[in-house]
Design an enzyme around this catalytic site. Structure first.
Site, PDB file in Angstrom:
ATOM      1  N   GLN A  17      -8.371  -2.161   7.983  1.00  0.00           N
ATOM      2  CA  GLN A  17      -7.045  -2.435   8.514  1.00  0.00           C
ATOM      3  C   GLN A  17      -6.850  -1.735   9.856  1.00  0.00           C
ATOM      4  O   GLN A  17      -7.636  -0.857  10.239  1.00  0.00           O
ATOM      5  CB  GLN A  17      -5.983  -1.954   7.518  1.00  0.00           C
ATOM      6  CG  GLN A  17      -6.101  -0.491   7.166  1.00  0.00           C
ATOM      7  CD  GLN A  17      -5.490  -0.166   5.828  1.00  0.00           C
ATOM      8  OE1 GLN A  17      -4.626  -0.847   5.325  1.00  0.00           O
ATOM      9  NE2 GLN A  17      -5.955   0.922   5.207  1.00  0.00           N
ATOM     10  N   HIS A  50       9.637   8.603  -1.057  1.00  0.00           N
ATOM     11  CA  HIS A  50       8.731   9.456  -1.810  1.00  0.00           C
ATOM     12  C   HIS A  50       9.439  10.214  -2.931  1.00  0.00           C
ATOM     13  O   HIS A  50       8.864  10.401  -4.016  1.00  0.00           O
ATOM     14  CB  HIS A  50       8.026  10.445  -0.865  1.00  0.00           C
ATOM     15  CG  HIS A  50       6.994   9.795  -0.005  1.00  0.00           C
ATOM     16  ND1 HIS A  50       6.939   9.947   1.365  1.00  0.00           N
ATOM     17  CD2 HIS A  50       5.971   8.959  -0.314  1.00  0.00           C
ATOM     18  CE1 HIS A  50       5.941   9.263   1.852  1.00  0.00           C
ATOM     19  NE2 HIS A  50       5.329   8.650   0.849  1.00  0.00           N
ATOM     20  N   ASP A  55      -0.953   8.768   3.016  1.00  0.00           N
ATOM     21  CA  ASP A  55      -0.182   9.615   3.935  1.00  0.00           C
ATOM     22  C   ASP A  55       0.139  10.968   3.318  1.00  0.00           C
ATOM     23  O   ASP A  55       0.572  11.896   4.013  1.00  0.00           O
ATOM     24  CB  ASP A  55       1.115   8.919   4.355  1.00  0.00           C
ATOM     25  CG  ASP A  55       1.962   8.469   3.174  1.00  0.00           C
ATOM     26  OD1 ASP A  55       2.331   9.326   2.350  1.00  0.00           O
ATOM     27  OD2 ASP A  55       2.260   7.267   3.070  1.00  0.00           O
ATOM     28  N   GLU A 106      -7.742   6.411  -2.607  1.00  0.00           N
ATOM     29  CA  GLU A 106      -7.327   5.789  -1.352  1.00  0.00           C
ATOM     30  C   GLU A 106      -8.464   4.909  -0.827  1.00  0.00           C
ATOM     31  O   GLU A 106      -9.617   5.340  -0.753  1.00  0.00           O
ATOM     32  CB  GLU A 106      -6.968   6.862  -0.324  1.00  0.00           C
ATOM     33  CG  GLU A 106      -6.810   6.367   1.110  1.00  0.00           C
ATOM     34  CD  GLU A 106      -5.740   5.306   1.258  1.00  0.00           C
ATOM     35  OE1 GLU A 106      -6.057   4.247   1.851  1.00  0.00           O
ATOM     36  OE2 GLU A 106      -4.610   5.517   0.791  1.00  0.00           O
ATOM     37  N   ASP A 145     -11.905   1.472  -3.729  1.00  0.00           N
ATOM     38  CA  ASP A 145     -10.943   0.497  -4.223  1.00  0.00           C
ATOM     39  C   ASP A 145     -10.234   1.014  -5.463  1.00  0.00           C
ATOM     40  O   ASP A 145     -10.867   1.484  -6.428  1.00  0.00           O
ATOM     41  CB  ASP A 145     -11.688  -0.802  -4.539  1.00  0.00           C
ATOM     42  CG  ASP A 145     -10.770  -1.855  -5.128  1.00  0.00           C
ATOM     43  OD1 ASP A 145      -9.732  -2.142  -4.515  1.00  0.00           O
ATOM     44  OD2 ASP A 145     -11.093  -2.377  -6.211  1.00  0.00           O
ATOM     45  N   GLY A 146      -8.907   0.927  -5.464  1.00  0.00           N
ATOM     46  CA  GLY A 146      -8.124   1.413  -6.586  1.00  0.00           C
ATOM     47  C   GLY A 146      -8.399   0.672  -7.876  1.00  0.00           C
ATOM     48  O   GLY A 146      -8.347   1.251  -8.970  1.00  0.00           O
ATOM     49  N   ASP A 172       1.259   3.873  -5.107  1.00  0.00           N
ATOM     50  CA  ASP A 172       1.862   4.024  -3.775  1.00  0.00           C
ATOM     51  C   ASP A 172       1.103   3.093  -2.834  1.00  0.00           C
ATOM     52  O   ASP A 172       0.276   3.526  -2.035  1.00  0.00           O
ATOM     53  CB  ASP A 172       1.769   5.478  -3.330  1.00  0.00           C
ATOM     54  CG  ASP A 172       2.609   5.764  -2.100  1.00  0.00           C
ATOM     55  OD1 ASP A 172       3.190   4.809  -1.553  1.00  0.00           O
ATOM     56  OD2 ASP A 172       2.658   6.930  -1.676  1.00  0.00           O
TER      57      ASP A 172
END
Length: 465
Positions: free
Chosen positions: A197, A228, A252, A272, A304-305, A322
């Site tokens: 990305q 959050h 983040d 992540e 990959d989640g 998230d």
């Protein structure tokens, strides 16, 4: 199709030292990956009309105009170049349909009155019309010529070439095909194209440092606590003693920072997808993660989640999804299948929390996400709050098989917050806990469980009978 023009300007330094003044505002933009209709890039009538209407709406005066359509190349449209002569100066535009690109040039003279706001209004209107996926924007305040040359030389010498500084660039995010929301940036701090990305960080007057992925607004220093705090604390305080948490996404660090405020937390695993997100966050978003990445209780796994959860052998008291929006590479993490996988690695009494989308601008997305949750979990409790960065009412949700956050009283929330010394919060409090789950009627209807089928209502069953 386009052309290159080289302009040589001869400057008399004696004149510069004497101070020649030119009052004006000059805005230029290179727009890429424009999401507008093809007609904006190839049809003379459409392009000239949008330029003329935007100019008049901004309060500027059209004196004359000239547009030229380039001949097709290999059977494909080659674009249009055009200019509007204004009493205040000019608007120039050129389209590149083969690249889905546009170049804009707006200049106004401010000698007799300040037309800067009108120029910015015209420029912003055209940005919205062309819907660029990314852009390079320059805003030049024409004033003392000597000072301008000196400022340009200073900026050129000190610019962060990796970041690509951009003054007053518009940061715009489309909520759906018909509506969007955005801000202006004082400076672009970083742009990076990772294998997954485009990662961007801006400095903004409104919210400080702002983080964006693939043109989507993610979080910012000035208002991250809306998202959050509500993503984490309602679920964490519903659980009597949360010790282990899995965060999918959240690169983040904002969610982890909130989770670590609970002293019972012994371990957080963050999955992540993109290492670049974590690297950029560590470098630029310290006011959001506040050192969470340095906490020894955090284990970061890059990948990959979906696969992380599928192969996970640990069990958790809370899973925080998230994630980016469902129409991004994270789409499969909103599926019924993935929710079932998450449920399988929750401890008894465990909870899952995630965002569902905007019930105003993304009704079908919110409805689908809520339905998929209800197919898996016995307890599904949506929340609604306004998130400033997203410019909309937004839905989050807490899901579980046994835990019901709506059944937790304000008094119990207050007692647990005191026990855990949760005082450093800007949004969430005991009285707000129940209010988050008190939904407007249209949101309640959008996220409610489907009505059970009435006996005999199945057409196939009636035919079989």
């Amino acid at each position: 199709m386009g052309c290159g023009v080289t302009t040589v300007i001869q400057v008399d330094w004696a004149d510069l030292q004497g101070g020649i003044t030119m009052q004006g505002m000059h805005l230029t933009g290179d727009l890429f990956d424009c999401g507008c209709s093809d007609a904006f890039l190839t049809d003379l009538q459409t392009l000239s009309t949008v330029c003329r209407q935007a100019t008049v709406a901004a309060g500027l005066t059209v004196v004359d105009e000239k547009f030229h359509v380039f001949p097709p190349l290999d059977g494909e449209p080659s674009g249009i170049t055009g200019a509007l002569l204004l009493a205040e100066s000019h608007l120039a535009v050129h389209t590149w349909p083969e690249r889905r690109g546009v170049t804009l040039d707006v200049y106004v003279c401010n000698f007799t009155e300040d037309n800067s706001g009108k120029a910015q209004g015209l420029f912003d209107a055209l940005m919205v019309a062309f819907r660029p996926g990314r852009q390079n924007v320059n805003r030049i305040e024409r004033g003392d010529l000597a000072a301008s040359v000196q400022a340009t030389a200073t900026a050129a010498a000190g610019a962060d070439t990796a970041g690509g500084a951009a003054s007053n660039e518009i940061i715009f995010d489309w909520l759906n095909a018909n509506a969007g929301y955005g801000f202006t940036a004082r400076k672009r701090l970083k742009t990076l194209q990772s294998p997954f990305q485009r990662v961007e960080v801006y400095d903004t007057a409104q919210f400080g440092r702002l983080f964006r992925l693939d043109g989507r607004l993610m979080t910012s220093e000035g208002e991250e606590f809306f998202y959050h705090e509500c993503m984490t604390h309602p679920a964490m305080l519903t659980h009597p003693n949360p010790e282990s948490v899995l965060v999918i996404g959240g690169g983040d660090g904002g969610s982890c920072e909130e989770l670590f405020k609970h002293p019972s937390v012994r371990r957080i695993v963050m999955a992540e997808l993109d290492q670049a997100v974590i690297d950029i966050s560590k470098q630029y978003l310290g006011k959001i993660h506040r050192g969470a990445f340095d906490d020894a209780r955090l284990a970061v796994r890059i990948g990959d989640g979906f696969e992380t959860v599928r192969t996970m052998e640990e069990r958790f008291d809370l899973i925080v999804l998230d994630l980016t929006d469902p129409d991004t590479p994270a789409f499969h993490l909103y599926s019924e299948q993935f929710f079932r996988m998450c449920r399988s690695i929750l401890n008894p009494g465990g909870l899952l929390t995630l965002h569902l989308g905007s019930p105003v601008f993304q009704e079908s997305t919110v409805r689908k996400n809520a339905q998929n949750l209800r197919k898996v979990f016995r307890q599904v409790h949506p929340m609604a709050l306004y998130i400033p960065l997203y410019g909309s009412l937004w839905c989050l949700a807490v899901a579980s098989d046994t835990a019901n956050p709506r059944a937790i009283s304000a008094e119990l929330i207050d007692a647990r917050m005191r026990e855990r010394a949760l005082g450093d919060l800007k949004y969430y409090n005991p009285e707000l806990h129940g209010a988050l789950f008190a939904l407007p009627n249209f949101v309640r209807d959008m996220t409610r469980a489907p009505d059970p089928a009435m006996p005999g209502s199945d057409p196939a069953a009636r035919l079989a009978a």
